[in-house]
Design a protein around this motif. Sequence first.
Motif, mmCIF file in Angstrom:
data_model
loop_
_atom_site.group_PDB
_atom_site.id
_atom_site.type_symbol
_atom_site.label_atom_id
_atom_site.label_comp_id
_atom_site.label_asym_id
_atom_site.label_seq_id
_atom_site.Cartn_x
_atom_site.Cartn_y
_atom_site.Cartn_z
ATOM 1 N N THR A 257 -6.624 6.299 7.414
ATOM 2 C CA THR A 257 -7.913 6.045 6.767
ATOM 3 C C THR A 257 -7.741 5.110 5.582
ATOM 4 O OG1 THR A 257 -8.530 8.284 7.357
ATOM 5 C CG2 THR A 257 -9.946 7.171 5.768
ATOM 6 N N ALA A 258 -6.729 5.380 4.779
ATOM 7 C CA ALA A 258 -6.504 4.559 3.587
ATOM 8 C C ALA A 258 -6.220 3.113 3.987
ATOM 9 C CB ALA A 258 -5.345 5.132 2.781
ATOM 10 N N ARG A 259 -5.373 2.956 4.973
ATOM 11 C CA ARG A 259 -5.008 1.612 5.404
ATOM 12 C C ARG A 259 -6.236 0.871 5.963
ATOM 13 N NH1 ARG A 259 0.302 -0.677 8.103
ATOM 14 N NH2 ARG A 259 -0.481 -2.747 8.513
ATOM 15 N N GLU B 115 -7.636 -2.554 4.353
ATOM 16 C CA GLU B 115 -7.676 -3.775 5.180
ATOM 17 C C GLU B 115 -9.086 -4.311 5.334
ATOM 18 O OE1 GLU B 115 -5.333 -2.856 8.688
ATOM 19 O OE2 GLU B 115 -3.655 -3.963 7.777
ATOM 20 N N LYS B 116 -10.025 -3.371 5.457
ATOM 21 C CA LYS B 116 -11.412 -3.797 5.630
ATOM 22 C C LYS B 116 -11.915 -4.506 4.366
ATOM 23 C CE LYS B 116 -15.750 -1.798 7.023
ATOM 24 N NZ LYS B 116 -16.355 -0.767 6.217
ATOM 25 N N ALA B 117 -11.565 -3.996 3.229
ATOM 26 C CA ALA B 117 -12.080 -4.564 1.981
ATOM 27 C C ALA B 117 -11.276 -5.771 1.514
ATOM 28 C CB ALA B 117 -12.077 -3.493 0.886
ATOM 29 N N LEU B 118 -9.974 -5.794 1.788
ATOM 30 C CA LEU B 118 -9.137 -6.827 1.189
ATOM 31 C C LEU B 118 -8.260 -7.574 2.187
ATOM 32 C CD1 LEU B 118 -8.009 -4.699 -1.914
ATOM 33 C CD2 LEU B 118 -9.638 -6.596 -1.959
ATOM 34 N N GLY B 119 -8.377 -7.209 3.463
ATOM 35 C CA GLY B 119 -7.483 -7.796 4.470
ATOM 36 C C GLY B 119 -7.659 -9.290 4.652
ATOM 37 N N ASP B 120 -8.880 -9.805 4.410
ATOM 38 C CA ASP B 120 -9.103 -11.248 4.613
ATOM 39 C C ASP B 120 -8.883 -12.057 3.328
ATOM 40 O OD1 ASP B 120 -11.235 -10.214 3.241
ATOM 41 O OD2 ASP B 120 -12.757 -11.375 4.323
ATOM 42 N N TRP B 121 -8.317 -11.415 2.323
ATOM 43 C CA TRP B 121 -8.020 -12.131 1.069
ATOM 44 C C TRP B 121 -6.718 -12.874 1.287
ATOM 45 C CZ3 TRP B 121 -7.364 -9.166 -4.271
ATOM 46 C CH2 TRP B 121 -7.393 -10.095 -5.317
ATOM 47 N N LEU C 193 0.840 -1.195 0.000
ATOM 48 C CA LEU C 193 0.000 0.000 0.000
ATOM 49 C C LEU C 193 0.879 1.250 0.000
ATOM 50 C CD1 LEU C 193 -2.748 1.483 0.394
ATOM 51 C CD2 LEU C 193 -2.402 1.219 2.866
ATOM 52 N N LEU C 194 0.576 2.166 -0.918
ATOM 53 C CA LEU C 194 1.273 3.453 -0.958
ATOM 54 C C LEU C 194 0.236 4.547 -0.779
ATOM 55 C CD1 LEU C 194 3.389 2.914 -4.205
ATOM 56 C CD2 LEU C 194 4.022 2.326 -1.860
ATOM 57 N N VAL C 195 0.534 5.508 0.075
ATOM 58 C CA VAL C 195 -0.417 6.608 0.274
ATOM 59 C C VAL C 195 0.319 7.936 0.182
ATOM 60 C CG1 VAL C 195 -2.108 7.649 1.831
ATOM 61 C CG2 VAL C 195 -1.863 5.160 1.755
ATOM 62 N N ILE C 196 -0.238 8.846 -0.608
ATOM 63 C CA ILE C 196 0.295 10.200 -0.699
ATOM 64 C C ILE C 196 -0.800 11.129 -0.206
ATOM 65 C CG2 ILE C 196 1.268 11.968 -2.228
ATOM 66 C CD1 ILE C 196 1.269 8.785 -3.871
ATOM 67 N N GLU C 197 -0.624 11.656 0.981
ATOM 68 C CA GLU C 197 -1.647 12.564 1.539
ATOM 69 C C GLU C 197 -1.514 13.916 0.847
ATOM 70 O OE1 GLU C 197 -1.406 12.816 5.778
ATOM 71 O OE2 GLU C 197 -1.377 10.642 6.060
ATOM 72 N N ASN C 198 -2.616 14.395 0.304
ATOM 73 C CA ASN C 198 -2.586 15.674 -0.401
ATOM 74 C C ASN C 198 -3.926 16.370 -0.244
ATOM 75 O OD1 ASN C 198 -2.272 17.828 -2.135
ATOM 76 N ND2 ASN C 198 -2.366 16.603 -4.010
ATOM 77 N N PRO C 199 -4.041 17.249 0.746
ATOM 78 C CA PRO C 199 -5.338 17.855 1.043
ATOM 79 C C PRO C 199 -5.677 19.078 0.178
ATOM 80 C CG PRO C 199 -3.710 18.494 2.687
ATOM 81 C CD PRO C 199 -2.984 17.679 1.678
ATOM 82 N N THR C 200 -4.844 19.407 -0.828
ATOM 83 C CA THR C 200 -5.081 20.672 -1.547
ATOM 84 C C THR C 200 -6.424 20.711 -2.287
ATOM 85 O OG1 THR C 200 -3.679 19.830 -3.314
ATOM 86 C CG2 THR C 200 -2.694 21.433 -1.829
ATOM 87 N N ALA C 201 -6.906 19.584 -2.771
ATOM 88 C CA ALA C 201 -8.232 19.572 -3.391
ATOM 89 C C ALA C 201 -8.995 18.382 -2.827
ATOM 90 C CB ALA C 201 -8.115 19.448 -4.900
ATOM 91 N N ASP C 202 -10.330 18.467 -2.836
ATOM 92 C CA ASP C 202 -11.112 17.381 -2.255
ATOM 93 C C ASP C 202 -11.328 16.251 -3.262
ATOM 94 O OD1 ASP C 202 -12.546 15.939 -0.414
ATOM 95 O OD2 ASP C 202 -14.453 16.858 -0.979
ATOM 96 N N ILE C 203 -10.215 15.679 -3.698
ATOM 97 C CA ILE C 203 -10.247 14.630 -4.710
ATOM 98 C C ILE C 203 -9.367 13.481 -4.227
ATOM 99 C CG2 ILE C 203 -9.433 14.060 -7.055
ATOM 100 C CD1 ILE C 203 -10.041 16.974 -7.802
ATOM 101 N N VAL C 204 -9.807 12.250 -4.464
ATOM 102 C CA VAL C 204 -8.933 11.108 -4.181
ATOM 103 C C VAL C 204 -8.814 10.275 -5.450
ATOM 104 C CG1 VAL C 204 -8.487 9.109 -2.722
ATOM 105 C CG2 VAL C 204 -9.765 11.049 -1.794
ATOM 106 N N ALA C 205 -7.573 9.939 -5.800
ATOM 107 C CA ALA C 205 -7.333 9.084 -6.955
ATOM 108 C C ALA C 205 -6.596 7.853 -6.481
ATOM 109 C CB ALA C 205 -6.505 9.816 -8.001
ATOM 110 N N SER C 206 -6.944 6.712 -7.049
ATOM 111 C CA SER C 206 -6.253 5.484 -6.675
ATOM 112 C C SER C 206 -5.931 4.657 -7.913
ATOM 113 C CB SER C 206 -7.110 4.668 -5.712
ATOM 114 O OG SER C 206 -6.477 3.429 -5.450
ATOM 115 N N ARG C 207 -4.806 3.950 -7.826
ATOM 116 C CA ARG C 207 -4.422 3.010 -8.882
ATOM 117 C C ARG C 207 -4.135 1.680 -8.211
ATOM 118 N NH1 ARG C 207 -5.774 6.671 -11.662
ATOM 119 N NH2 ARG C 207 -4.628 7.740 -13.300
#
Lengths: 427, 426
Positions: free
Chosen positions: A208-210, A214-220, A25-39
């Motif tokens: 939050t990201a973690r 974990e909630k969605a994929l932790g039991d995989w 998991l990689l997280v880049i916290e960036n509060p400048t705009a209210d947008i979240v992008a994920s790959r």
Amino acid sequence: MSQIQKRSPLTNLVQRAVLDNGITLLVIENPTADIVASRIFIKAGTRWESKHQAGLSHLVSAVITKGTDTLSSLEIAEQVESVGASLSADTATDYLQMSLKTIGSDFAEIFNLTAKLLRSPAFPAAEVELERQITLQDIRSQQEHPSAIAFEQLRRAMYGRHPYGLSSLGTIESVSGLTREDLQNYHQSYFRPDNLVISIAGNLTFETARYLVEKALGDWEIPTNSILPINLSPIVCKPYQVVTPQETQQSMVMLGYLASSVKDKEYGALKVLNTYLGNGLSSRLFVELREKRGLAYEVSAFYPTRLDLSQFVVYLGTAPENTAIALEGLHHEIERLRTHQLTDSELQTCKNKLLGQYALGKQTNAQLAQVYGWYETLGLGIEFDTVFQELVNNVTVETAWETACQYFVEPYISLVGPAKFVENCQI
Amino acid sequence: MSSLFEGLIDSKFAADICKLSSGLTVIHHYVPATPVVVVDAWVKAGTSLEPKEWAGVAHFLEHMIFKGTDKFPPGAFDAAIENTGGVTNAATSHDYAHFYITSAAQYLPETLPALGDLLFNATIPDAEYELERDVVLEEIRSCNDSPDFLGYQALNQSIYQNHPYGRPILGTIAELMQQSPQQMRQFHDFHYQPENMTVAIVGGVEKAIALELAEESFVSTNSQIQCPIGLVEAEPPITEIRRQKMSVGRLEQARLLMGWMGPGVEQLKDAYGLDLLSVLLAEGRTSRLVQDLREKRQLVQNISSGFSLQKDSSLFTISACLPTENLEDVEAVICEEISKLQAKSISPAELSRCQRLLCNDYAFSTEAPNQLASLYGYYHTIADAKVALSYPEQIKSFSVMDLQQLAQQYLSPQYYAINVMEPSLR
């Protein structure tokens, strides 16, 4: 008082964690705009395909968003589109990815949906068939563009049976034979937690990201079997010329050289040489062939970042009667790199351009999530962000010249244009 | 600006619009978190202002601007920007030409004066003119090898039979060969004046610095000699089906391209409504045409809708790539959908989906300074930059009744232009 911002280059804090089941998991916290992008990157892609199944990764990415055990294609689309989010899947040579982008408050919901698709896609038979037919049409449509034909035949010539030789769409023959079972097998082989990199950038914290992941994929659980090693055909360098006569208004002229992978030591020097020849309005090819000689509108060079041997390509489109001089002109500029060393100031200019534009390419959340996730997926690690800049800075006039001498020996040549001008056109 | 856009202006406008004594408009937006600054200079000198015999001059001039001034020989400007890691380029359309630079903020004191010099003092030397004309001819040839480009251009010509929006931006090879560098210099001197320009400066530079630099950098010495101006005639509505069938080489799939004329900026709110209708019809898997024609009936390889806002009259299009044998059916389905939109209001859920999609698109497309600069510059060139920021509010204000009424007013199953391209039989 800071009046003009001098903070440079962008210093992004990337937080990295490996979860218990192997997900990176990689997280880049960036509060400048209210947008979240994920790959979400899966270590698979066209490089993992056998020749008779070429196009399989693409078809997986086309169908993966089109059904789960409980949701139909339309229901999935409704869930995404009703909140104005975007969700898609794409295949590249060295990875396969799912991309999502939302407004901050919608991220958890759309991420959960994506996790379901990632983990248990249904690959409904009707959807497989629909996307297979459309892929076949897309393959045919490629033939409408002279530049696509020129690149296609160049790639085939350079890579032989190696998967880099074919477009990610596959071929008419291979796609015609793909079945739903092939998609399921592919999914089972490569979609597993220890083969995943999830990169998230935007207005949320690492915690939050973690928690969400974990909630969605932790039991995989990691399957007990190991991931199959791939068996790649060797790439043999044996340059020749390929020609497609066609009644077009312009001829396409392309020269290609096999070039180092991202893991080879010449990678930095080749990136610099590519910048020198083809990057921007002040690049060598643009100035010499377009500005001084008016031979082309589009003239450039590219050298993609690849896990296996890459290709260094220079190309242009020109009036048919100029085909021969354009070919000679492109070849001359490549040859010149072996007979002349760059000057110190030329080299410095290339470094400034390359690194300046590299910094400009990391502005939006989607760009940030992409670049770090990609490095991690290729096995380079997020530190490649700084390693790359050092590699470029360490290139000297001598190493650039030695690299040119080593790689630019004899080109593969690809021509598309009116028969009279492309046939018997030699260097 | 006139009061035309009063109801559409956002009071919390995040940027400053300043008119300098020269007449130049500067739009500045300070983004403290970024080391990047973007300069985007928009000039009201697009294709629409060309006299008919000068077709292509606006676009060709955009190329020639980069050929330098007494201070910057050809290529020197490009090198100056790119040598410090910056990026520069330009584009031309019917309503504008614009020129942009993205660079690290610390270089602004060098890049801005250079851009100002280029825009006002371009020398357009004869020898460079002839050389660059070859490049533009290559650009035309390259476009002529693209079926989609040709199809779109032909549809435009069919819709705009009087207004210059129907004119190809690049001009034709024959037309360009008839023109002289003297004509281009005339066009340049006349139109490239401070009062015709809006310069957006967005990023890590504060307002006082930006304005001072702009004031020093954009100084016109042009005499503004007379120049013929193309007559802009209003385009009468389409009152028939204008059907054309084109044959182009190497087509693998048929193309269907349909177009309707939309409102100009004087009815800006209507234009926003058509944006919603375009999304409703063909953006995303749940949109009506994609769901029906691609996903369900599988009659098309792809289908999309576009709405492009232009100053005098915008363009609403639907285009599809499909097997030849489905052409008639698909055209009929599209007409049916339009009839439905006119006869019956859409559901609140559909409206809400389209609104959220456009509002989020807007948020996604204003994330980086170059996107913001382009948005401000474009809107200020055709209307008023302030309205750009009210876009999400306006989109949210539409009702299902409003959209039904707009569909009745601007779309029609009986009056439209259509262009069909079929692959030749093998």
